[in-house]
Design an enzyme around this catalytic site. Sequence first.
Site, PDB file in Angstrom:
ATOM      1  N   SER A   1       2.104  -0.268  -3.767  1.00  0.00           N
ATOM      2  CA  SER A   1       1.320   0.412  -4.788  1.00  0.00           C
ATOM      3  C   SER A   1       2.109   1.532  -5.474  1.00  0.00           C
ATOM      4  CB  SER A   1       0.033   0.918  -4.147  1.00  0.00           C
ATOM      5  OG  SER A   1      -0.953   1.004  -5.119  1.00  0.00           O
TER       6      SER A   1
ATOM      7  N   HIS B   1      -5.992  -5.342  -2.735  1.00  0.00           N
ATOM      8  CA  HIS B   1      -4.898  -4.368  -2.777  1.00  0.00           C
ATOM      9  C   HIS B   1      -4.614  -3.809  -1.374  1.00  0.00           C
ATOM     10  CE1 HIS B   1      -2.465  -1.598  -5.057  1.00  0.00           C
ATOM     11  NE2 HIS B   1      -2.989  -0.575  -4.409  1.00  0.00           N
TER      12      HIS B   1
END
Length: 424
Positions: free
Chosen positions: A263, A404
């Site tokens: 990320s 995610h």
Amino acid sequence: MKYYYLTLLLIFFSFENYAQKEWAVYDEALIPEYQLPALMKTDKGKDVTTVKEWRQRRKELLQHFATEMYGITPGEKVKVQFKTIEKSEQALNGKAVRKQILATFSANGRTAPMNILIYLPKNAHKPVPLFVGLNFYGNQTICDDPAILTNEAYCLNVEEKGVYNNKSSEAIRGVQSERWCVDSIINAGYGLATIYYGELYPDYEEGREAGVASLFSTGKNEKEKNEQGQAISIWSWGLSRAMDYFETDEDIDEKKIILMGHSRLGKAALWAGAQDERFAIIISNDSGCGGAALFRRKIGETARIINAYFPHWFCGKFKQYNEREEFLPVDQHALIALMAPRPVYVASAEDDLWADPKGEYLSAYHAGEVYGLYGLKALGSSEMPPVNAPQGNYIGYHIRTGGHDVTPYDWSCYLTFVKRFLSE
Ligand code: GTR
């Protein structure tokens, strides 16, 4: 107690994501016609046809990323002292050596610490290849090992600054274990090193005044201030300083350092890998906007959104590209191409539309042009591959089911990928 903190973190992230998502577009039909900036043409329009010419072109691209996007990485002379503050030959039930290294930086009359936690497989042939990555909540969160030092000066202080500060406490020991798969890494014969990113640039707007970031001057004039590296740049700087340490440690093979980031820390890993060619392999996990995803698709998170919610991540000048991504002199396929000829891996998750998996794939695909110049195979098709089916050669890619995150599946793909290049 652990879960209290974890719940607070989750509430914080959900709230943040809810606010951001209001602005986002996900419909492929709304993607504007776009043209990616050429990799193989210099700024003056000359064709790049040899590796030698690419090495020159590479400098132009690096310069654009620095002045327009991530900011210029601090070049100031910083003194560093590395000290082993803890070591055990009996870590992880006796199968690993654990080292905790304190790096003390000093510059401009200030000092700041960076703690590197390292696990090395005991039975592997030395020196060992090693994964390195920044972590989100503190070294003690990456596994349940009670001996991982928690700097008590860094205790979580949610009231004061939200979760984005440079403090990390005992209460959250081990909470990120599932993301790090330390056992599988060690069992496969690799070491793992990690650093808490909050020590470098605490993740909030005034974070620059704390941590290692506070050692650097902010620029003499408007132009310098505007082009100054901010959080992503300082996180990347820290990774290169960890690399300086690896070069001094006889147990670590400094020619086989694999840089991995998830990320926002995937964005930092890519920027570090682009600038510092000592990193042998670079892995981007769900790095999304400002990481692997193409800006020009303007889907999911965009320049405007990321600059609004994280004004301290990129340089000041980058804000001029809000809703004007087509004027960027680069796009993220160039960032991936800057890794050439080193192996690079991009990973996405099917439900992580915010990070634009297709944009991540297309970056990786288009970077292949440069690998071709080196005679290396990359990704064969511009079509998105199916889920859970790793692709590619020197550029690797997978999109897995789920959201995610970093999962054991992601790690198993990374271990398979790096083995292809690192086993003698
Ligand atoms: C999100 C941000 C993304 C991504 C992510 C993360 O809120 O919009 O760019 O970096 O955070 O770091 O988990």
